[in-house]
Design an enzyme around this catalytic site. Structure first.
Site: not given
Length: 316
Positions: A35, A69, A73, A113, A137, A165, A183
């Site tokens: 990704t 990381f 997701s 998260t 997730y 957040f 998003h």
């Protein structure tokens, strides 16, 4: 310090890698590019293409810490294909923890998260809030947090989990460009760029001032600053968890209106049915991070966050 950044070709990872380099650290980025983007790896970082779960031979070189990381997701996908998330997130993290233990890598900062909390009982959300994730997730991230606690206690690992957040904004040439975008801010900006016809608001009858959901947006650079502080404050044998947010929220309508002001585009918006599992309000309490890490977000103005994202979106 010599630091391994897994997922460093992605959005949050690339910004963190860039900021670490600026602070004088030696950075190695490990990313399988599933990704991420190779051109997002900051100049000055060494890039290794590969899976974070296969980091053993790399860590054998000797590292002072890992910032993890790399992750799957997408909330919807996690419900449709849970195996991808249990193997891809949890399995990968366990392999990484084993490799760190075997090679004596002393520090870990984990990208967790707010999805670990699910639907909150109280807002703003503190780290003491119950963890009842409503999707695979979030559950996979919570499982990793629990594993890290065990490894820290058993093997002396100095570990910090940062529960984000809504991360937003951009930094220089590093920003959001997901193949599947979920998003809000980049979706709205795609409408301004002519890549989408309109933006959908999932419900306008929520118990909020304007009827749309409220979310806490934290600038990606503030987030990167928190990671460096976490590295400095990590203690052997201890796993600490911190929420990262601005401490205030903006509604969906406020985000869309701000994007209209920043871009100068009309940005058509329509109302769609509510999505199952969407809380009305998600706002972080970052008091613990402020008290223990000395972290305080500096870039909390929504127009500035959107402006940074808009500048990046137009270039890419």
């Amino acid at each position: 310090m010599k630091l391994l950044v897994t997922g460093g070709a992605g959005y949050v990872g690339s910004v963190n890698a860039a900021r670490l380099l600026e602070a004088g650290h030696e950075v190695v980025v490990l990313d399988d590019l599933s990704t991420g983007h190779a051109d997002a790896v900051p100049h000055g970082a060494r890039f290794v293409e590969g899976d974070a779960g296969d980091a053993g031979s790399l860590l054998a070189e000797g590292f002072d810490g890992v910032l993890h990381f790399a992750a799957k997701s997408l909330v919807g996908e996690s419900m449709e294909n849970p195996a991808k998330y249990w193997h891809g997130n949890v399995g990968t993290a366990l392999n990484l923890l084993d490799a760190m233990r075997d090679n004596g890598t002393p520090r870990l900062v984990f990208s967790s998260t707010a999805a670990t909390y699910g639907e909150p009982e109280e807002v703003p959300i503190k780290e003491s809030a119950p963890t009842w994730p409503t999707n695979t997730y979030g559950a996979s991230k919570l499982a990793i947090d629990l594993a890290i606690t065990s490894y820290a206690a058993a093997h002396g690992l100095a570990a910090v989990s940062l529960r984000y957040f809504n991360v937003a904004g951009a930094y220089m040439n590093y920003g959001e460009r997901h193949t599947v975008e979920t998003h809000l801010i980049p979706i709205v900006l795609q409408v301004a760029l002519g890549q989408r016809e309109q933006v959908q608001m999932y419900g306008d009858d929520w118990p909020t001032e304007d009827g749309t959901c409220i979310r806490d947006y934290v600038h990606v650079v503030d987030l990167a600053d928190a990671h460096q502080l976490a590295l400095q404050h990590a203690e052997p044998g201890t796993h600490r968890i911190y929420n990262l947010g601005s401490g205030s929220g903006f509604s969906v309508k406020q985000v869309i209106d701000t994007c209209r002001q920043v871009t100068g585009h009309a940005i058509p918006a329509t109302v769609a049915p509510r999505r199952a599992g969407d809380p009305a309000v998600l706002v972080a309490s970052s008091e613990r991070a402020q008290e223990e890490l000395g972290w305080k977000p500096q870039r909390t103005d929504l127009a500035s966050i959107v402006s940074d994202a808009w500048e990046f979106a137009r270039k890419h």
